[in-house]
Design a protein around this motif. Structure first.
Motif, PDB file in Angstrom:
ATOM      1  N   GLU A 103     -28.953  20.108  43.000  1.00 64.13           N
ATOM      2  CA  GLU A 103     -29.257  19.001  42.091  1.00 64.13           C
ATOM      3  C   GLU A 103     -30.743  18.638  42.145  1.00 64.13           C
ATOM      4  OE1 GLU A 103     -26.672  15.914  43.328  1.00 64.13           O
ATOM      5  OE2 GLU A 103     -24.922  16.690  42.275  1.00 64.13           O
ATOM      6  N   ASP A 104     -31.296  18.567  43.363  1.00 61.94           N
ATOM      7  CA  ASP A 104     -32.718  18.250  43.509  1.00 61.94           C
ATOM      8  C   ASP A 104     -33.586  19.321  42.853  1.00 61.94           C
ATOM      9  OD1 ASP A 104     -32.038  15.988  44.912  1.00 61.94           O
ATOM     10  OD2 ASP A 104     -32.418  16.858  46.891  1.00 61.94           O
ATOM     11  N   ALA A 105     -33.176  20.582  43.012  1.00 60.29           N
ATOM     12  CA  ALA A 105     -33.933  21.680  42.428  1.00 60.29           C
ATOM     13  C   ALA A 105     -33.952  21.589  40.902  1.00 60.29           C
ATOM     14  CB  ALA A 105     -33.340  23.019  42.870  1.00 60.29           C
ATOM     15  N   MET A 106     -32.797  21.258  40.304  1.00 61.24           N
ATOM     16  CA  MET A 106     -32.730  21.181  38.854  1.00 61.24           C
ATOM     17  C   MET A 106     -33.495  19.966  38.316  1.00 61.24           C
ATOM     18  SD  MET A 106     -31.447  23.938  38.343  1.00 61.24           S
ATOM     19  CE  MET A 106     -31.750  23.759  36.598  1.00 61.24           C
ATOM     20  N   LYS A 107     -33.472  18.860  39.044  1.00 58.64           N
ATOM     21  CA  LYS A 107     -34.267  17.703  38.631  1.00 58.64           C
ATOM     22  C   LYS A 107     -35.753  18.058  38.661  1.00 58.64           C
ATOM     23  CE  LYS A 107     -30.981  14.165  40.175  1.00 58.64           C
ATOM     24  NZ  LYS A 107     -30.702  13.124  41.180  1.00 58.64           N
ATOM     25  N   SER A 108     -36.148  18.795  39.688  1.00 57.36           N
ATOM     26  CA  SER A 108     -37.548  19.213  39.795  1.00 57.36           C
ATOM     27  C   SER A 108     -37.913  20.159  38.652  1.00 57.36           C
ATOM     28  CB  SER A 108     -37.775  19.909  41.141  1.00 57.36           C
ATOM     29  OG  SER A 108     -39.068  20.475  41.197  1.00 57.36           O
ATOM     30  N   ARG A 153     -21.065  23.491  35.690  1.00 57.27           N
ATOM     31  CA  ARG A 153     -20.261  24.673  36.024  1.00 57.27           C
ATOM     32  C   ARG A 153     -20.884  25.445  37.178  1.00 57.27           C
ATOM     33  NH1 ARG A 153     -20.323  27.910  30.922  1.00 57.27           N
ATOM     34  NH2 ARG A 153     -19.529  29.544  32.305  1.00 57.27           N
ATOM     35  N   LEU A 154     -22.199  25.581  37.138  1.00 56.58           N
ATOM     36  CA  LEU A 154     -22.882  26.288  38.223  1.00 56.58           C
ATOM     37  C   LEU A 154     -22.796  25.491  39.512  1.00 56.58           C
ATOM     38  CD1 LEU A 154     -24.502  28.665  39.203  1.00 56.58           C
ATOM     39  CD2 LEU A 154     -26.584  27.586  38.316  1.00 56.58           C
ATOM     40  N   GLY A 155     -22.936  24.173  39.429  1.00 65.54           N
ATOM     41  CA  GLY A 155     -22.812  23.337  40.613  1.00 65.54           C
ATOM     42  C   GLY A 155     -21.421  23.431  41.212  1.00 65.54           C
ATOM     43  N   THR A 200     -12.339  17.675  50.018  1.00 70.93           N
ATOM     44  CA  THR A 200     -13.105  16.887  49.081  1.00 70.93           C
ATOM     45  C   THR A 200     -13.117  17.583  47.729  1.00 70.93           C
ATOM     46  OG1 THR A 200     -14.547  16.118  50.874  1.00 70.93           O
ATOM     47  CG2 THR A 200     -15.333  15.806  48.607  1.00 70.93           C
ATOM     48  N   LYS A 201     -12.835  16.835  46.670  1.00 70.42           N
ATOM     49  CA  LYS A 201     -12.785  17.418  45.342  1.00 70.42           C
ATOM     50  C   LYS A 201     -14.185  17.507  44.760  1.00 70.42           C
ATOM     51  CE  LYS A 201      -8.195  15.500  44.345  1.00 70.42           C
ATOM     52  NZ  LYS A 201      -7.424  14.593  43.454  1.00 70.42           N
ATOM     53  N   TRP A 202     -14.356  18.484  43.858  1.00 67.85           N
ATOM     54  CA  TRP A 202     -15.649  18.626  43.181  1.00 67.85           C
ATOM     55  C   TRP A 202     -15.989  17.366  42.389  1.00 67.85           C
ATOM     56  CZ3 TRP A 202     -20.217  20.290  42.758  1.00 67.85           C
ATOM     57  CH2 TRP A 202     -20.890  20.330  41.535  1.00 67.85           C
ATOM     58  N   SER A 203     -14.973  16.740  41.774  1.00 66.23           N
ATOM     59  CA  SER A 203     -15.215  15.529  40.993  1.00 66.23           C
ATOM     60  C   SER A 203     -15.713  14.393  41.886  1.00 66.23           C
ATOM     61  CB  SER A 203     -13.939  15.094  40.264  1.00 66.23           C
ATOM     62  OG  SER A 203     -12.889  14.886  41.194  1.00 66.23           O
ATOM     63  N   ASP A 204     -15.301  14.392  43.175  1.00 70.04           N
ATOM     64  CA  ASP A 204     -15.781  13.368  44.104  1.00 70.04           C
ATOM     65  C   ASP A 204     -17.259  13.546  44.397  1.00 70.04           C
ATOM     66  OD1 ASP A 204     -13.215  12.379  44.233  1.00 70.04           O
ATOM     67  OD2 ASP A 204     -12.692  13.555  46.016  1.00 70.04           O
ATOM     68  N   ILE A 205     -17.704  14.798  44.374  1.00 70.86           N
ATOM     69  CA  ILE A 205     -19.109  15.092  44.654  1.00 70.86           C
ATOM     70  C   ILE A 205     -19.981  14.725  43.460  1.00 70.86           C
ATOM     71  CG2 ILE A 205     -20.774  16.913  45.194  1.00 70.86           C
ATOM     72  CD1 ILE A 205     -18.925  16.250  47.479  1.00 70.86           C
ATOM     73  N   MET A 206     -19.567  15.156  42.261  1.00 76.69           N
ATOM     74  CA  MET A 206     -20.387  14.968  41.075  1.00 76.69           C
ATOM     75  C   MET A 206     -20.385  13.520  40.592  1.00 76.69           C
ATOM     76  SD  MET A 206     -22.172  17.440  40.106  1.00 76.69           S
ATOM     77  CE  MET A 206     -22.610  16.854  38.477  1.00 76.69           C
ATOM     78  N   GLY A 207     -19.184  12.916  40.469  1.00 72.17           N
ATOM     79  CA  GLY A 207     -19.125  11.568  39.914  1.00 72.17           C
ATOM     80  C   GLY A 207     -19.756  11.548  38.539  1.00 72.17           C
ATOM     81  N   ASN A 208     -20.717  10.649  38.359  1.00 75.13           N
ATOM     82  CA  ASN A 208     -21.428  10.561  37.079  1.00 75.13           C
ATOM     83  C   ASN A 208     -22.828  11.158  37.169  1.00 75.13           C
ATOM     84  OD1 ASN A 208     -19.318   9.175  35.744  1.00 75.13           O
ATOM     85  ND2 ASN A 208     -19.959   7.246  36.733  1.00 75.13           N
ATOM     86  N   ASN A 209     -23.060  11.995  38.169  1.00 74.81           N
ATOM     87  CA  ASN A 209     -24.383  12.576  38.352  1.00 74.81           C
ATOM     88  C   ASN A 209     -24.776  13.433  37.153  1.00 74.81           C
ATOM     89  OD1 ASN A 209     -24.538  11.399  40.813  1.00 74.81           O
ATOM     90  ND2 ASN A 209     -24.148  13.245  42.003  1.00 74.81           N
ATOM     91  N   THR A 210     -26.022  13.405  36.817  1.00 72.22           N
ATOM     92  CA  THR A 210     -26.551  14.286  35.787  1.00 72.22           C
ATOM     93  C   THR A 210     -28.003  14.572  36.113  1.00 72.22           C
ATOM     94  OG1 THR A 210     -27.074  14.539  33.442  1.00 72.22           O
ATOM     95  CG2 THR A 210     -27.165  12.316  34.323  1.00 72.22           C
ATOM     96  N   THR A 211     -28.459  15.756  35.736  1.00 69.51           N
ATOM     97  CA  THR A 211     -29.853  16.107  35.999  1.00 69.51           C
ATOM     98  C   THR A 211     -30.722  15.836  34.780  1.00 69.51           C
ATOM     99  OG1 THR A 211     -29.480  18.379  35.267  1.00 69.51           O
ATOM    100  CG2 THR A 211     -29.171  17.914  37.598  1.00 69.51           C
TER     101      THR A 211
END
Length: 202
Positions: A71-76, A52-54, A27-38
């Protein structure tokens, strides 16, 4: 455990979707992130740094769960910054005080384990952004909650029987029945292979 609690437990178990096979090694990193943003409404997020850290967390673990937790931690953390009207620049200037206050903010609504995990990722992110965080200062000045033991009444035979009979998921029903009869742990049962069974024994 009351009858209503037993019914709720059965209902939750029945809503668990069947597991799907995923080859995370391919699985590629781009597949995981997609358009996600915190990025939250009022907080300016160092988006590239977070990504980069993710990516580094993904590269090290290849675990969707680890990336999702990050991701959940950074949103929090950014909700906390919004609530305190604080910025990342202020975090870099005084990271120890920010992390201690963040731990206190989390402890009101979250378990000790979640608090420790979220503070860990916030600390990791700030250090990745070149914040000066001394380990001794962190241990001395950032008060982390201890894990509190969970206390609950033991389930009765009748409650176990009702839960098992109410399950529609055949796999879960099988695992629970094996746990009941063998006292094995879930991880031990899920790790069984055909070679572990002696089907010729009379």
């Amino acid at each position: 455990m009351s009858r209503r609690s037993t019914q709720n437990t059965t209902k939750k178990l029945n809503t668990i979707p069947p597991a799907t096979a995923v080859d995370e090694d391919h699985t590629k990193w781009s597949d995981i992130m997609g358009n996600n943003t915190t990025q939250t409404k009022n907080t300016v997020t160092p988006k590239e740094t977070i990504e980069r850290l993710g990516e580094k967390i993904w590269r090290k673990s290849h675990s969707r769960k680890s990336v999702k937790t990050f991701e959940d931690a950074m949103k929090s953390f950014e909700k906390y910054l919004d609530a305190k009207n604080a910025t990342y620049e202020q975090c870099l200037n005084n990271p120890i005080q920010i992390l201690d206050d963040y731990a206190s903010w989390l402890d009101v609504k979250h378990s000790a384990g979640t608090t420790r995990t979220y503070v860990h990722f916030a600390k990791k992110t700030l250090k990745f952004m070149d914040a000066k965080i001394d380990g001794d200062d962190f241990r001395e000045k950032v008060t982390m909650p201890k894990k509190r033991p969970f206390q609950d009444d033991k389930v009765t035979r009748e409650q176990i029987r009702r839960i098992v009979l109410g399950l529609k998921h055949l796999g879960l029903k099988t695992v629970l029945m094996l746990m009941k009869d063998t006292q094995a742990r879930p991880g031990e049962l899920l790790g069984l292979r055909m070679s572990d069974f002696n089907l010729t024994h009379d």
